[in-house]
Design a protein around this motif. Structure first.
Motif, PDB file in Angstrom:
ATOM      1  N   ASP A 120       0.912  -1.223   0.067  1.00 14.07           N
ATOM      2  CA  ASP A 120      -0.083  -0.073  -0.128  1.00 14.07           C
ATOM      3  C   ASP A 120       0.930   1.365  -0.053  1.00 14.07           C
ATOM      4  O   ASP A 120       0.465   2.329  -0.737  1.00 14.07           O
ATOM      5  N   TRP A 121       1.978   1.253   0.754  1.00 14.18           N
ATOM      6  CA  TRP A 121       2.883   2.145   0.824  1.00 14.18           C
ATOM      7  C   TRP A 121       3.421   2.704  -0.784  1.00 14.18           C
ATOM      8  O   TRP A 121       3.530   3.764  -1.041  1.00 14.18           O
TER       9      TRP A 121
ATOM     10  N   SER B 131       0.948   4.188  -2.733  1.00 12.37           N
ATOM     11  CA  SER B 131       0.727   5.815  -2.495  1.00 12.37           C
ATOM     12  C   SER B 131       2.053   6.623  -3.069  1.00 12.37           C
ATOM     13  O   SER B 131       2.014   7.670  -3.496  1.00 12.37           O
TER      14      SER B 131
ATOM     15  N   TRP C 241       1.395   6.970  -6.647  1.00  7.15           N
ATOM     16  CA  TRP C 241       0.318   8.185  -6.850  1.00  7.15           C
ATOM     17  C   TRP C 241       1.208   9.417  -6.558  1.00  7.15           C
ATOM     18  O   TRP C 241       0.831  10.499  -7.465  1.00  7.15           O
ATOM     19  N   ARG C 242       2.010   9.568  -5.705  1.00  7.25           N
ATOM     20  CA  ARG C 242       2.671  11.084  -5.632  1.00  7.25           C
ATOM     21  C   ARG C 242       3.332  11.270  -6.469  1.00  7.25           C
ATOM     22  O   ARG C 242       3.588  12.383  -6.878  1.00  7.25           O
TER      23      ARG C 242
ATOM     24  N   ARG D 223      -5.443  -1.945  -5.165  1.00 11.01           N
ATOM     25  CA  ARG D 223      -5.565  -2.076  -3.574  1.00 11.01           C
ATOM     26  C   ARG D 223      -6.828  -3.142  -3.282  1.00 11.01           C
ATOM     27  O   ARG D 223      -6.962  -3.846  -2.452  1.00 11.01           O
TER      28      ARG D 223
ATOM     29  N   THR E 167      -7.493  12.801  -5.975  1.00 16.23           N
ATOM     30  CA  THR E 167      -6.682  12.964  -4.923  1.00 16.23           C
ATOM     31  C   THR E 167      -7.138  12.459  -3.754  1.00 16.23           C
ATOM     32  O   THR E 167      -7.090  11.614  -2.738  1.00 16.23           O
TER      33      THR E 167
ATOM     34  N   VAL F 177      -8.195   8.706  -3.680  1.00 16.81           N
ATOM     35  CA  VAL F 177      -7.063   7.864  -3.543  1.00 16.81           C
ATOM     36  C   VAL F 177      -6.525   7.920  -2.223  1.00 16.81           C
ATOM     37  O   VAL F 177      -5.984   6.889  -1.441  1.00 16.81           O
ATOM     38  N   ASP F 178      -6.545   8.928  -1.395  1.00 23.64           N
ATOM     39  CA  ASP F 178      -6.049   9.044  -0.066  1.00 23.64           C
ATOM     40  C   ASP F 178      -6.944   8.356   0.954  1.00 23.64           C
ATOM     41  O   ASP F 178      -6.399   7.888   1.960  1.00 23.64           O
TER      42      ASP F 178
ATOM     43  N   HIS G 174      -7.672   3.071   0.941  1.00 24.10           N
ATOM     44  CA  HIS G 174      -6.409   2.165   1.305  1.00 24.10           C
ATOM     45  C   HIS G 174      -6.778   0.696   1.314  1.00 24.10           C
ATOM     46  O   HIS G 174      -8.078   0.410   1.337  1.00 24.10           O
TER      47      HIS G 174
END
Length: 755
Positions: free
Chosen positions: A650-651, A654, A657-658, A679, A735, A738-739, A742
């Motif tokens: 998951d990290w 993320s 995505w960033r 996910r 955004t 997606v945040d 998880h």
């Protein structure tokens, strides 16, 4: 159609595998520089074709590349065959023809635009892999067809599954474990099939009629037969006629001027020193009877009976000025090996001699492929128990004035064409093969020599030091006390961290190879064992003597061996053999196993050490013993990684995505929905095939009002991006979702929805 789809990649892999199946047939017999250059050219041309494809636009332009790429790749092997022959490194025409098949298959796989061309590339690669396996004598050649079949099965299953997806998109769901399951089943089926037919089919005479020029011969007839007929003696015996090797019934040349092994050693390392107060043991002979023949016989007997480690500077002998060929013998077989002629087991501090009587005249006759072989009855037992490890080399005797047959380690039997009389061969006093009743092996005689390979596992099992109740033979009592103390110090330093005799022996040999210097210049080197241990510089006879003495201090039985070294660079592909010259005389040592076999040790730097291959089990045990802390740490890391896989994956998503936020709106929307689907897969909630993203997101987020509102905003913003204008609200919607979504959040939503 995408220029590099999965079908294209799998077809390209099969074509590359077909090219790789040629490596065992060509790499070890041709000039390696030319072979590597040819393969590099094929890869380079294929890479250029791939780059041009990826930079091409319409399919019409792409189709124009097929014929030029196929012609260029197909002509590459032919061009290399012509150029290599012009430079004196000929490539066999049949090998070039097979390479053309692989090159054309590679060209079609690289530049194909239709399924028909890809299917043709598949057929060509399959033919090449199967044909190369059928003509190869390597027992591991079956690996290439097995790999080809497995990749092809994967390819066919995947194509069939794609057709089902296209035909029933709402009724068929992808499953990641299907293709690996089919692959594992195929491995089991193929393995069981091979195991069931190995004894029934493997011993058939493959292509005995000479379908291809390289299809003849067998492991017992020769390793170099190329015409499918006969035993292949012509490959090393002659250049003009297949039967032009010397008959064993030829007349003996009593007034021979050919050099013995004793003369060659004198040329290289000098005459033995004459010890004082040493009585002549020969009966006096009148001057009228002292003819050159008798002098030559005395030298030959002296060279075979004893070997002195103390030498004087060599004189410049010229035995071969009248010869057009300097070779002593010619060898067609593996290079980097030693051909033994004399063995000595007793050392008195100065001279080596043979004390044990191993003479055997009655050898065991065995007819193999209608050829009469004569085996050492003791070694025949080991050969029958390990028949797969038997290799055969061809030896042509040219200018060696000796009745002994130079033979590699673990020689079990010999054969000369059309010789079926048992009294033609025997085992000499020191255990070497020879021809009794003759002054020498007739020149131009071709001898087939069969030897058995030794595994490292066998050495570690059977190399046993003598116990305290059986003290080591004191055969070096006349050695100087300083030399004996130096030998003891070497043994202590080498064996300080080793307990097994094999490891101790290897450590002693490693010290000689790494800390001593080979130097045959008598002005600078030692002339005795004492000087050698002090200066750490000397000839190969001192290296071998020291190694044998070190082995005895480990409780092992050892002996000295003299003969020839077949240099790795001596093989001439055009001639079909390696030439052994007078300067290739060499001295090394052997150590005895507890089952009676003798293995070589090579202590002299610059000479290739014998290769004893370990089994997979020994490699695994050795690796585990050497790196068990790393294994434990790696196991712990893998276990922690598996248990926390949802968190760190998951990290990673993320982070992706960033880094993807600067993308254009449409690409960012696609990336956002892909991250959400990944996910969902990790949490076990995969999006069903045929269901739209909006409906799926609504069902997924129904249990939480806030996340459901974010999902609706995301779906609306996606529609706006693709069908309307982009504003700041649209850019923030993905955004936010997606945040919020998880892996653990999706798992919680799924549990709440089911409850």
């Amino acid at each position: 159609m995408q220029p590099w789809s999965r079908k294209r990649i799998e077809t390209l892999l099969l074509a590359l595998l077909a090219i790789a199946s040629l490596v065992p047939l060509r790499f070890y017999v041709e000039s390696r520089q030319w072979f590597v250059a040819e393969m590099a050219t094929l890869v380079t041309v294929s890479a250029v074709a791939i780059v041009v494809q990826l930079s091409s636009g319409p399919r019409e332009k792409l189709s124009r590349l097929v014929i030029p790429a196929a012609m260029l790749l197909g002509c590459t092997p032919i061009g290399f065959a012509i150029v290599a022959r012009a430079f004196g490194s000929p490539i066999a025409f049949e090998m070039s023809a097979l390479t053309v098949f692989g090159a054309v298959s590679l060209a079609m796989a690289t530049s194909a635009t239709t399924d028909r061309i890809r299917s043709l590339a598949l057929i060509l690669s399959g033919f090449l892999v199967l044909f190369c396996a059928s003509i190869s004598d390597d027992r591991f050649a079956i690996v290439f067809p097995l790999l080809w079949i497995l990749i092809c099965v994967w390819h066919l299953v995947a194509n069939h599954w794609e057709r089902l997806d296209l035909a029933m998109p709402a009724a068929v769901e992808r499953h990641w474990a299907l293709q690996p399951t089919v692959l594992v089943m195929m491995v089991l089926v193929l393995g069981a099939t091979v195991f069931s037919i190995k004894d029934a089919v493997w011993k058939s005479n493959r292509l005995a009629g000479g379908f291809m020029p390289a299809s003849g011969g067998s492991v017992w007839s020769d390793p170099a037969a190329r015409d499918g007929v006969g035993t292949g003696d012509a490959a090393i015996a002659a250049k003009d006629h297949a039967e032009s090797f010397g008959a064993v019934d030829s007349d003996l040349f009593l007034e021979s001027t050919e050099s013995t092994l004793f003369d060659m050693f004198n040329d290289m390392i000098g005459e033995p020193k004459k010890l004082r107060n040493k009585w002549e043991r020969r009966q006096a002979m009148g001057n009228e009877n002292m003819i050159p023949t008798h002098e030559q016989a005395a030298k030959s007997e002296q060279g075979g009976g004893t070997f002195s480690t103390e030498r004087v500077p060599p004189k410049k002998h010229r035995h071969f000025d009248d010869a057009s060929e300097d070779s002593v013998v010619q060898w067609d077989g593996p290079t980097g090996i030693r051909l033994a002629m004399h063995r000595y087991d007793t050392f008195d501090g100065h001279d080596w001699s043979q004390s044990a009587d191993l003479k055997r005249d009655a050898l065991t006759r065995v007819d193999i492929n209608r050829a009469s072989w004569f085996f050492d009855p003791v070694m025949r037992i080991f050969q029958r128990s390990n028949a797969d490890a038997t290799s055969v080399g061809l030896l042509k005797v040219l200018r060696l004035d000796s009745q002994r047959i130079p033979a590699p380690m673990m020689t079990v039997g010999v054969h000369i064409k059309d010789i079926d009389r048992q009294d033609f061969f025997g085992i000499s006093r020191d255990g070497s093969f020879y021809m009794p009743g003759r002054e020498k092996v007739p020149p131009l005689t071709v001898v087939h020599v069969a030897s058995v390979k030794t595994m490292e596992d066998e050495i570690r099992t059977h190399l046993v030091a003598k116990s305290a109740s059986r003290p080591v033979e004191k055969l070096d009592d006349r050695l100087a006390p300083s030399a004996a103390s130096d030998l003891d110090a070497l043994v202590r330093n080498a064996t300080a961290h080793h307990s097994h005799p094999a490891d101790q022996l290897n450590a002693c040999v490693a010290i000689l190879r790494n800390e001593f210097t080979l130097d045959r210049s008598v002005e600078q080197t030692a002339t005795s064992v004492e000087q050698f241990l002090r200066t750490r510089r000397g000839g190969d006879h001192l290296f071998a003597t020291t190694a044998a003495l070190l082995a005895r201090r480990l409780g092992l039985t050892s002996r000295l061996v003299t003969g020839f070294y077949v240099r790795p660079d001596a093989f001439d592909f055009a001639a079909g053999h390696a030439s052994v010259l007078p300067r290739d005389v060499h001295v090394w040592a052997e150590v005895q196993l507890d089952d009676g076999r003798w293995i070589e040790i090579e202590p002299t730097p610059g000479y290739r050490a014998p290769v004893y291959s370990p089994s997979w089990g020994l490699l695994a045990r050795r690796s585990a013993a050497a790196s068990w802390p790393y294994f434990l740490i790696g196991t712990f890391v893998l276990a922690v990684g598996y248990l926390t896989r949802l968190t760190w994956m998951d990290w990673m998503l993320s982070a992706v995505w960033r880094f993807g936020r600067p993308l254009r709106p449409r690409r960012r929307i696609r990336l956002a929905i892909q991250i959400i689907e990944w996910r969902a897969r990790l949490s076990g909630k995969r999006r069903p095939i045929g269901k739209s993203q909006r409906v799926w997101l609504e069902e997924l987020t129904r249990a939480d009002a806030m996340i459901a509102d974010a999902a609706r905003q995301f779906a609306n913003s996606a529609d706006t991006v693709f069908f309307g204008q982009v504003d700041e609200t649209t850019m923030k919607a993905e955004t936010r979702l997606v945040d919020l979504l998880h892996v653990r959040t999706i798992t919680t939503l799924t549990k709440e929805a089911t409850s």
